[in-house]
Enzyme design. Structure first.
Site, PDB file in Angstrom:
ATOM      1  N   SER A   9     -18.001  10.265   3.060  1.00 20.01           N
ATOM      2  CA  SER A   9     -16.697  10.269   2.458  1.00 20.01           C
ATOM      3  C   SER A   9     -17.000   9.653   1.097  1.00 20.01           C
ATOM      4  O   SER A   9     -18.071   8.889   0.846  1.00 20.01           O
ATOM      5  CB  SER A   9     -15.721   9.148   3.262  1.00 20.01           C
ATOM      6  N   GLU A  11     -14.825   7.398  -2.127  1.00 20.12           N
ATOM      7  CA  GLU A  11     -13.650   6.993  -3.016  1.00 20.12           C
ATOM      8  C   GLU A  11     -13.390   6.975  -4.137  1.00 20.12           C
ATOM      9  O   GLU A  11     -14.283   7.007  -4.881  1.00 20.12           O
ATOM     10  CB  GLU A  11     -13.945   5.287  -2.215  1.00 20.12           C
ATOM     11  N   THR A  42      -7.816   4.290  -3.658  1.00 16.69           N
ATOM     12  CA  THR A  42      -7.609   2.522  -3.318  1.00 16.69           C
ATOM     13  C   THR A  42      -6.152   2.657  -4.144  1.00 16.69           C
ATOM     14  O   THR A  42      -5.309   3.373  -4.522  1.00 16.69           O
ATOM     15  CB  THR A  42      -8.589   1.933  -4.486  1.00 16.69           C
ATOM     16  N   TYR A  43      -5.712   1.387  -3.394  1.00 19.82           N
ATOM     17  CA  TYR A  43      -4.299   0.953  -3.648  1.00 19.82           C
ATOM     18  C   TYR A  43      -4.214  -0.290  -4.322  1.00 19.82           C
ATOM     19  O   TYR A  43      -4.452  -1.373  -3.870  1.00 19.82           O
ATOM     20  CB  TYR A  43      -3.576   0.925  -2.224  1.00 19.82           C
ATOM     21  N   ALA A  45      -5.972  -1.788  -6.251  1.00 18.37           N
ATOM     22  CA  ALA A  45      -7.223  -2.507  -6.490  1.00 18.37           C
ATOM     23  C   ALA A  45      -7.711  -2.659  -7.905  1.00 18.37           C
ATOM     24  O   ALA A  45      -7.356  -1.778  -8.690  1.00 18.37           O
ATOM     25  CB  ALA A  45      -8.330  -1.965  -5.554  1.00 18.37           C
ATOM     26  N   HIS A  71      -5.698   4.093   0.897  1.00 20.97           N
ATOM     27  CA  HIS A  71      -5.842   2.821   1.271  1.00 20.97           C
ATOM     28  C   HIS A  71      -4.500   2.096   1.052  1.00 20.97           C
ATOM     29  O   HIS A  71      -3.732   2.552   0.289  1.00 20.97           O
ATOM     30  CB  HIS A  71      -6.667   1.882   0.197  1.00 20.97           C
ATOM     31  N   ASP A 103      -5.974  -8.434  -1.980  1.00 15.68           N
ATOM     32  CA  ASP A 103      -6.098  -9.966  -2.574  1.00 15.68           C
ATOM     33  C   ASP A 103      -4.903 -10.215  -3.367  1.00 15.68           C
ATOM     34  O   ASP A 103      -4.230  -9.349  -4.072  1.00 15.68           O
ATOM     35  CB  ASP A 103      -7.560 -10.034  -3.576  1.00 15.68           C
ATOM     36  N   ALA A 117      -5.094  -8.153   7.413  1.00 14.12           N
ATOM     37  CA  ALA A 117      -4.994  -6.761   7.942  1.00 14.12           C
ATOM     38  C   ALA A 117      -4.723  -6.552   9.345  1.00 14.12           C
ATOM     39  O   ALA A 117      -4.300  -5.611   9.554  1.00 14.12           O
ATOM     40  CB  ALA A 117      -6.470  -6.237   7.472  1.00 14.12           C
ATOM     41  N   HIS A 143     -17.201 -12.007   4.530  1.00 16.04           N
ATOM     42  CA  HIS A 143     -16.095 -12.137   3.529  1.00 16.04           C
ATOM     43  C   HIS A 143     -16.215 -13.581   2.690  1.00 16.04           C
ATOM     44  O   HIS A 143     -16.228 -14.454   3.277  1.00 16.04           O
ATOM     45  CB  HIS A 143     -14.525 -12.013   4.160  1.00 16.04           C
ATOM     46  N   GLN A 170     -18.099  -3.392   2.893  1.00 16.43           N
ATOM     47  CA  GLN A 170     -18.235  -3.898   1.528  1.00 16.43           C
ATOM     48  C   GLN A 170     -19.466  -3.400   1.221  1.00 16.43           C
ATOM     49  O   GLN A 170     -20.645  -3.307   1.991  1.00 16.43           O
ATOM     50  CB  GLN A 170     -18.177  -5.221   1.523  1.00 16.43           C
ATOM     51  N   PHE A 210     -18.500  -7.501 -10.913  1.00 16.88           N
ATOM     52  CA  PHE A 210     -17.560  -7.085  -9.868  1.00 16.88           C
ATOM     53  C   PHE A 210     -18.346  -7.734  -8.470  1.00 16.88           C
ATOM     54  O   PHE A 210     -17.626  -8.258  -7.523  1.00 16.88           O
ATOM     55  CB  PHE A 210     -17.498  -5.761  -9.668  1.00 16.88           C
ATOM     56  N   HIS A 260     -20.366   6.013   2.959  1.00 19.09           N
ATOM     57  CA  HIS A 260     -18.899   5.880   2.260  1.00 19.09           C
ATOM     58  C   HIS A 260     -19.357   5.813   0.565  1.00 19.09           C
ATOM     59  O   HIS A 260     -19.839   4.693   0.497  1.00 19.09           O
ATOM     60  CB  HIS A 260     -18.049   5.130   2.781  1.00 19.09           C
TER      61      HIS A 260
HETATM   62  P1  FAD Z   1      -8.823  -9.483   6.407  1.00 15.42           P
HETATM   63  O1  FAD Z   1      -9.511  -8.507   7.510  1.00 15.42           O
HETATM   64  O2  FAD Z   1      -7.400  -9.759   6.770  1.00 15.42           O
HETATM   65  O3  FAD Z   1      -9.871 -10.728   6.360  1.00 15.42           O
HETATM   66  C1  FAD Z   1      -9.482 -11.302   5.096  1.00 15.42           C
HETATM   67  C2  FAD Z   1      -9.922 -12.750   5.078  1.00 15.42           C
HETATM   68  O4  FAD Z   1      -9.166 -13.475   6.106  1.00 15.42           O
HETATM   69  C3  FAD Z   1     -11.322 -12.988   5.957  1.00 15.42           C
HETATM   70  O5  FAD Z   1     -12.145 -14.130   5.488  1.00 15.42           O
HETATM   71  C4  FAD Z   1     -11.119 -13.022   7.397  1.00 15.42           C
HETATM   72  O6  FAD Z   1     -12.165 -13.695   8.163  1.00 15.42           O
HETATM   73  C5  FAD Z   1      -9.692 -13.861   7.428  1.00 15.42           C
HETATM   74  N1  FAD Z   1      -8.810 -13.576   8.588  1.00 15.42           N
HETATM   75  C6  FAD Z   1      -8.610 -12.609   9.021  1.00 15.42           C
HETATM   76  N2  FAD Z   1      -7.894 -12.647  10.120  1.00 15.42           N
HETATM   77  C7  FAD Z   1      -7.677 -13.821  10.075  1.00 15.42           C
HETATM   78  C8  FAD Z   1      -6.836 -14.774  10.927  1.00 15.42           C
HETATM   79  N3  FAD Z   1      -5.864 -14.249  12.063  1.00 15.42           N
HETATM   80  N4  FAD Z   1      -6.489 -16.052  10.757  1.00 15.42           N
HETATM   81  C9  FAD Z   1      -7.568 -16.695   9.731  1.00 15.42           C
HETATM   82  N5  FAD Z   1      -8.378 -15.968   9.024  1.00 15.42           N
HETATM   83  C10 FAD Z   1      -8.304 -14.506   9.106  1.00 15.42           C
HETATM   84  N6  FAD Z   1      -8.579  -3.980  -1.877  1.00 15.42           N
HETATM   85  C11 FAD Z   1      -7.422  -3.735  -2.665  1.00 15.42           C
HETATM   86  O7  FAD Z   1      -6.542  -4.490  -3.252  1.00 15.42           O
HETATM   87  N7  FAD Z   1      -7.115  -2.271  -2.531  1.00 15.42           N
HETATM   88  C12 FAD Z   1      -8.020  -1.415  -1.961  1.00 15.42           C
HETATM   89  O8  FAD Z   1      -7.791  -0.198  -2.147  1.00 15.42           O
HETATM   90  C13 FAD Z   1      -9.156  -2.022  -1.480  1.00 15.42           C
HETATM   91  N8  FAD Z   1      -9.950  -1.233  -0.876  1.00 15.42           N
HETATM   92  C14 FAD Z   1     -10.968  -1.702   0.045  1.00 15.42           C
HETATM   93  C15 FAD Z   1     -11.797  -0.826   0.491  1.00 15.42           C
HETATM   94  C16 FAD Z   1     -12.801  -1.262   1.288  1.00 15.42           C
HETATM   95  C17 FAD Z   1     -13.788  -0.598   2.194  1.00 15.42           C
HETATM   96  C18 FAD Z   1     -13.104  -2.918   1.365  1.00 15.42           C
HETATM   97  C19 FAD Z   1     -14.139  -3.134   2.154  1.00 15.42           C
HETATM   98  C20 FAD Z   1     -12.430  -3.522   0.700  1.00 15.42           C
HETATM   99  C21 FAD Z   1     -11.480  -3.094   0.032  1.00 15.42           C
HETATM  100  N9  FAD Z   1     -10.495  -3.798  -0.916  1.00 15.42           N
HETATM  101  C22 FAD Z   1      -9.400  -3.306  -1.584  1.00 15.42           C
HETATM  102  C23 FAD Z   1     -10.522  -5.202  -0.934  1.00 15.42           C
HETATM  103  C24 FAD Z   1     -10.155  -6.162   0.058  1.00 15.42           C
HETATM  104  O9  FAD Z   1      -8.591  -6.030   0.156  1.00 15.42           O
HETATM  105  C25 FAD Z   1     -10.476  -7.550   0.121  1.00 15.42           C
HETATM  106  O10 FAD Z   1     -11.809  -7.797   0.471  1.00 15.42           O
HETATM  107  C26 FAD Z   1      -9.857  -8.684   0.791  1.00 15.42           C
HETATM  108  O11 FAD Z   1     -10.083  -9.881   0.442  1.00 15.42           O
HETATM  109  C27 FAD Z   1      -9.774  -8.476   2.262  1.00 15.42           C
HETATM  110  O12 FAD Z   1      -9.511  -7.587   2.727  1.00 15.42           O
HETATM  111  P2  FAD Z   1      -9.417  -7.293   4.771  1.00 15.42           P
HETATM  112  O13 FAD Z   1      -8.801  -6.188   4.759  1.00 15.42           O
HETATM  113  O14 FAD Z   1     -11.136  -7.231   4.714  1.00 15.42           O
HETATM  114  O15 FAD Z   1      -8.909  -8.521   4.984  1.00 15.42           O
END
Ligand code: FAD
Length: 293
Positions: A9, A11, A42-43, A45, A71, A103, A117, A143, A170, A210, A260
């Protein structure tokens, strides 16, 4: 899929200018010829506009036959906003969502109704049941905000339990980090496919900036070689191709279920990598890639 059973895939991000738009169209058209499993968009980002995502999804779906996965981030959005986007994507025939936390923009403190998430995945499953395939983010080097490695993987598991079907990582340049992560996840009961995210190397300073932001490590031996090339872009790109080719080869040999590519809206490097890796590509496209190389 068609690529030696690997899931491939690519991106893209929503461009902000007309020229950026043309680049994206050109890149997507070239990549569509290798018949990938899907494109993702992406969304919000890196400051990109969120409604740009919907526009790019519509455009790619209209002009090409590759499935498109938007996304979707949940931080700083309401349930209502997300539900209406899901309804829109369903009406467009989208079948796959890359579900992320996102973020917070600098200076913003309030996360909103959905903090992680996993909250977003629960919302998607509650409102649309099994309609969407849900991809989530995974972090072989963990992370950057996680308390520790174990908590991070247990938090990843919450996303799987909430209904994630696949994960995309990542980017990283150390294949051992990936294999170690896969083993760790399996020990903790996570078995969904975890697809390595591949960031081609074309520009050292941008990559270093980055990587510092997103917590991806550039191993010293790679950073030092790249920095020694200075402004010599050709050498940076040649060495970058060698490094990422070697990485992909090791990942595939070690059983990674797919790749990917973070394309940054450029087709050439990802396509060259696919050809070098001998991932099945239609003959006509091989010829085009050779002509450009
Ligand atoms: P989560 O899975 O929610 O995790 C975030 C942090 O919170 C981690 O440290 C985790 O350990 C912690 N955590 C999770 N659940 C809990 C809980 N219940 N209690 C306490 N701590 C918890 N960003 C954008 O803005 N737009 C995009 O389009 C985009 N695309 C991406 C595509 C990929 C493939 C990747 C890997 C990242 C992308 N990102 C994007 C970046 C992403 O939004 C950031 O890395 C963000 O900081 C974490 O997102 P996540 O969905 O992994 O978060």
């Amino acid at each position: 899929m068609k690529h030696n059973s690997l899931r491939i895939s690519f991106e893209f991000y929503p461009p902000k200018t007309d020229e950026g738009h043309k680049n994206l169209q050109k890149a997507a058209l070239a990549i569509a010829k290798v018949e990938p499993d899907f494109f993702s968009v992406t969304y919000g980002a890196g400051g990109s506009l969120q409604n740009g995502t919907v526009a790019v999804v519509k455009e790619l779906q209209k002009s090409l036959s590759v499935p498109v996965a938007p996304h979707l981030t949940c931080i700083n959005s309401t349930r209502e906003e997300i539900s209406s986007l899901l309804t829109l994507y369903k009406s467009l025939g989208v079948k796959r969502i890359v579900a992320l936390r996102g973020d917070l923009p600098a200076g913003v403190q309030n996360t909103g109704e959905l903090k992680f998430a996993s909250d977003l995945i629960h919302l998607i499953r509650d409102t649309t049941q099994d309609y969407f395939q849900i991809e989530v983010g995974a972090y072989p080097e963990f992370h950057p905000q996680s308390q520790n490695a174990l908590d991070d993987v247990l938090n990843f598991k919450k996303k799987v339990e909430a209904g994630a079907t696949n994960a995309i990582t990542q980017y990283f340049y150390n294949p051992d980090a990936y294999f170690n992560y896969i083993d760790y996840c399996a020990k903790l009961g996570i078995y969904i496919p975890i697809i390595p995210g591949i960031m081609p190397i074309t520009h050292f300073e941008k990559l270093a900036r980055f990587s510092a932001l997103c917590g991806a490590e550039i191993p010293q031996w790679i950073a030092k070689r790249l920095s020694a090339y200075g402004d010599d872009e050709e050498s940076v790109q040649a060495f970058g191709l060698e490094v990422v080719y070697d990485l992909c080869q090791r990942l595939i040999a070690g059983g990674a279920p797919g790749l990917h590519f973070y394309t940054l809206n450029q087709a050439e490097v990802s396509l060259r990598l696919l050809k070098l890796l001998n991932v099945t590509v239609p003959e006509a496209v091989k010829y085009e890639i050779e002509m450009k190389a």
